[in-house]
Motif scaffolding. Structure first.
Motif, short mmCIF file in Angstrom:
data_model
loop_
_atom_site.label_atom_id
_atom_site.label_comp_id
_atom_site.label_asym_id
_atom_site.label_seq_id
_atom_site.Cartn_x
_atom_site.Cartn_y
_atom_site.Cartn_z
N THR A 1 0.83 -1.20 0.00
CA THR A 1 0.00 0.00 0.00
C THR A 1 0.86 1.25 0.00
OG1 THR A 1 -1.79 -1.14 1.17
CG2 THR A 1 -1.77 1.27 1.27
N PHE A 2 1.91 1.24 0.83
CA PHE A 2 2.84 2.37 0.85
C PHE A 2 3.40 2.62 -0.54
CE2 PHE A 2 7.29 3.64 0.81
CZ PHE A 2 7.24 4.87 1.44
N PHE A 3 3.82 1.57 -1.22
CA PHE A 3 4.42 1.75 -2.54
C PHE A 3 3.42 2.25 -3.57
CE2 PHE A 3 7.81 -1.06 -0.90
CZ PHE A 3 8.90 -0.27 -1.24
N PHE A 4 2.17 1.85 -3.47
CA PHE A 4 1.16 2.36 -4.40
C PHE A 4 0.93 3.85 -4.18
CE2 PHE A 4 -1.03 -2.04 -4.92
CZ PHE A 4 -0.05 -2.42 -5.82
N VAL A 5 0.86 4.26 -2.91
CA VAL A 5 0.70 5.69 -2.62
C VAL A 5 1.94 6.46 -3.07
CG1 VAL A 5 0.45 7.39 -0.77
CG2 VAL A 5 -0.88 5.27 -0.69
N LEU A 6 3.11 5.93 -2.75
CA LEU A 6 4.37 6.57 -3.14
C LEU A 6 4.47 6.71 -4.65
CD1 LEU A 6 7.22 7.63 -2.29
CD2 LEU A 6 8.02 5.28 -2.60
N SER A 7 4.05 5.69 -5.37
CA SER A 7 4.10 5.73 -6.83
C SER A 7 3.31 6.90 -7.37
CB SER A 7 3.56 4.41 -7.39
OG SER A 7 3.55 4.41 -8.80
N GLY A 8 2.07 7.06 -6.90
CA GLY A 8 1.26 8.18 -7.36
C GLY A 8 1.88 9.52 -7.01
N PHE A 9 2.42 9.63 -5.79
CA PHE A 9 3.02 10.88 -5.34
C PHE A 9 4.20 11.27 -6.23
CE2 PHE A 9 5.96 13.48 -2.98
CZ PHE A 9 5.16 14.36 -2.28
N VAL A 10 5.14 10.35 -6.41
CA VAL A 10 6.37 10.69 -7.13
C VAL A 10 6.10 10.92 -8.62
CG1 VAL A 10 8.69 9.92 -7.72
CG2 VAL A 10 7.78 9.46 -5.45
N LEU A 11 5.20 10.16 -9.20
CA LEU A 11 4.88 10.39 -10.62
C LEU A 11 4.24 11.77 -10.80
CD1 LEU A 11 3.55 6.91 -11.79
CD2 LEU A 11 5.77 7.95 -12.26
N ALA A 12 3.33 12.14 -9.90
CA ALA A 12 2.71 13.48 -10.00
C ALA A 12 3.76 14.56 -9.80
CB ALA A 12 1.60 13.61 -8.97
N TRP A 13 4.64 14.39 -8.82
CA TRP A 13 5.69 15.37 -8.56
C TRP A 13 6.64 15.50 -9.75
CZ3 TRP A 13 7.16 18.82 -4.82
CH2 TRP A 13 8.49 19.26 -4.87
#
Length: 384
Positions: free
Chosen positions: A61-73
């Protein structure tokens, strides 16, 4: 789980380091929790520690949230064509996924485990998370199911970015709130649709549509931080909330069997989404404000870079070592296998990152499409 591109550096960033190094360091800790989860479930329990990581699959779950965050950033405002974006993501995850799948299938063949050629082929195309069949869920490399989800996220990300990037902060807040609410609602909803344990787990834990809600929360958080949002939650407090959540799961797990729909097995992954979003945001803001976190040192960066390979390799190492030593029959034997798996799998991950993941990605990116160079602005005609 999948590795993310390093966010773009700005003036003053140290050359050769990730722009948000604490996020890279957090990747190691999330991968470690997943590894300890599998060791506890597949090898044997270590009293106390296994209780805390019994639902360590929340690291995904952490990695899925992190993925969205970093791609948007990384990509908001970058004007990168969709085909370039998808090729970069393919170059990032596919070579190591294939290499680890080949190794996994070879180990399965030596152990005389059943192998489904169709399921393995589906996993190589990163489609197996869509199939409601336990054979497909564990085909090839069992850890690669999350890459099937990530592939779906990548496909919809350009559309998400186009729909959300220019919106007001209020829209992002509502989007995140609705996604978190939906994650709460789908938990009992899945139980009302089917009583089959695997189908329920598949619908809640594997299906990309369900997991995409976590990815979207990460996307809106990344957009908000990039625009300047800085929440007043320090990183230690965010870490404490995540730790407290896992401690609260202990009595719940002792009282309710995993086979029951109201157990924390699926709830731990669905309901942890806002805690992990807050953790990612707090770590990113600490880096942006120049505060030391203990997560951005050279070794933490290095371990974070190895985390993708570690995630894909550790279950294979567990099978190899158990095949050689047998299942441990004592606490001391369990501890020895834990130590051996941790050491061997991390060493193999370092080698895989250095000799497979990085060079393969670099080669594929050179061979693939690239963004068109910006057109020069027309110069005004000089007055004669």
């Amino acid at each position: 789980m999948a590795p993310e591109p390093a966010p773009r550096r700005t003036a003053g960033a140290t050359p050769g380091r990730d722009r948000l190094p604490s996020l890279t360091g957090l990747r190691f800790w999330a991968a470690l929790v997943v590894v300890l989860y599998h060791l506890s479930r597949n090898v044997g329990e270590i009293p106390g520690l296994s209780d805390v990581v019994w639902y360590g699959r929340t690291g995904v779950t952490f990695f899925f949230v992190l993925s969205g965050f970093v791609l948007a950033w990384t990509y908001a405002g970058a004007n990168v064509p969709g085909k370039v974006f998808m090729w970069r993501r393919f170059a990032r995850i596919w070579p190591l996924m294939v290499a680890s799948t080949v190794l996994s299938v070879a180990v399965m063949a030596v152990r005389n485990d059943a192998i489904s050629g169709a399921a393995v082929a589906t996993s190589l195309f990163l489609l197996h998370a869509w199939v409601p069949d336990p054979v497909y869920a564990s085909a090839g490399n069992p850890a690669a199911w999350s890459l099937s989800d990530e592939t779906f996220f990548y496909a919809v990300f350009p559309l998400l970015l186009a729909a959300l990037a220019g919106r007001r902060a209020r829209t992002w807040a509502w989007t995140a709130a609705l996604c978190c609410a939906a994650l709460i609602l789908v938990w009992p909803a899945a139980a009302s649709v089917t009583s089959d344990t695997f189908l329920r787990v598949w619908a809640l834990d594997y299906v990309p549509l369900t997991r995409s809600l976590q990815f979207v929360v990460g996307v809106v958080a990344g957009l908000a931080v990039k625009r300047g949002w800085r929440p007043r939650v320090p990183l230690p407090a965010a870490v404490g909330l995540v730790a407290a959540w896992h401690v609260l799961l202990i009595p719940w797990s002792h009282a309710v069997a995993d086979s029951l729909w109201y157990s924390p097995y699926s709830a731990s992954q669905l309901l942890s989404t806002p805690f992990f979003a807050l953790l990612v945001v707090a770590a990113a803001c600490a880096d942006l404000e120049g505060r030391r976190t203990g997560l951005g040192g050279p070794w933490m960066i290095r371990l974070g870079h190895w985390s993708f390979a570690w995630y894909l390799i550790h279950e294979i190492v567990i099978r190899i070592i158990e095949g050689l030593r047998g299942h441990p029959g004592s606490l001391l034997g369990t501890a020895e296998v834990w130590a051996l798996v941790l050491g061997v799998s991390l060493a193999l991950s370092a080698a895989a990152y250095q000799w497979i993941e990085r060079p393969a990605e670099g080669t594929l990116r050179r061979l693939g499409p690239r963004p068109s160079p910006p057109r020069p602005r027309p110069q005004a005609a000089r007055a004669e």
